[in-house]
Write a protein that holds these residues in place. Structure first.
Motif, PDB file in Angstrom:
ATOM      1  N   ALA A  40      -5.012  -9.077   6.090  1.00 19.77           N
ATOM      2  CA  ALA A  40      -5.621  -7.834   6.553  1.00 19.77           C
ATOM      3  C   ALA A  40      -5.224  -7.513   7.992  1.00 19.77           C
ATOM      4  N   ARG A  41      -5.185  -8.510   8.847  1.00 21.41           N
ATOM      5  CA  ARG A  41      -4.805  -8.264  10.244  1.00 21.41           C
ATOM      6  C   ARG A  41      -3.354  -7.806  10.350  1.00 21.41           C
ATOM      7  N   MET A  42      -2.504  -8.369   9.525  1.00 24.90           N
ATOM      8  CA  MET A  42      -1.097  -7.951   9.527  1.00 24.90           C
ATOM      9  C   MET A  42      -0.992  -6.491   9.110  1.00 24.90           C
ATOM     10  N   VAL A  43      -1.741  -6.084   8.100  1.00 25.53           N
ATOM     11  CA  VAL A  43      -1.737  -4.685   7.668  1.00 25.53           C
ATOM     12  C   VAL A  43      -2.250  -3.799   8.804  1.00 25.53           C
ATOM     13  N   GLY A  44      -3.300  -4.230   9.483  1.00 29.25           N
ATOM     14  CA  GLY A  44      -3.806  -3.476  10.625  1.00 29.25           C
ATOM     15  C   GLY A  44      -2.757  -3.340  11.714  1.00 29.25           C
ATOM     16  N   PHE A  45      -2.045  -4.414  11.988  1.00 25.42           N
ATOM     17  CA  PHE A  45      -0.964  -4.390  12.973  1.00 25.42           C
ATOM     18  C   PHE A  45       0.106  -3.387  12.564  1.00 25.42           C
ATOM     19  N   LEU A  46       0.484  -3.399  11.298  1.00 25.84           N
ATOM     20  CA  LEU A  46       1.508  -2.473  10.805  1.00 25.84           C
ATOM     21  C   LEU A  46       1.034  -1.021  10.878  1.00 25.84           C
TER      22      LEU A  46
END
Length: 112
Positions: A40-46
């Motif tokens: 989820a954090r990676m998606v938020g970063f993207l």
């Protein structure tokens, strides 16, 4: 040789482009759809980095798992994220999507 991170980013962006206007998804739901169980954090970063990506990515349609507009600061000063959602008919109250469960679009269910 292709960059695996760039490949994941493009898959995430393609999924976000599939979210219909007037619907929302969550960082975690998108991460699960691409096989990143804790992503989820990676998606938020993207989502925070997609402003110049073409074709455009409707990042305003991605919120946290409670319907909160946690990424709103990526849209600049003011309430641009909220304004974009409201333009699609989504009601936002106190930085939270009203009727989140009703408006939720789960890519794992919708993409077959």
């Amino acid at each position: 040789m292709q960059d695996p991170a760039a490949d994941i980013a493009e898959v995430v962006y393609e999924i976000v482009r599939l979210i219909p206007a007037g619907r929302v998804s969550s960082y975690g739901a998108i991460a699960r759809a691409v096989g990143m169980i804790s992503g989820a954090r990676m998606v938020g970063f993207l989502m925070g980095r997609c402003g110049a990506v073409e074709p455009k990515v409707p990042a305003h349609r991605v919120v946290n798992s409670s319907g909160l507009l946690t990424g709103k600061f990526h849209f600049g000063p003011g309430n641009e994220m909220q304004r974009l959602l409201e333009r699609e008919g989504i009601t936002v109250e106190n930085d939270r999507i009203r009727d989140f469960k009703k408006l939720f679009w789960d890519p794992s269910e919708e993409i077959r």
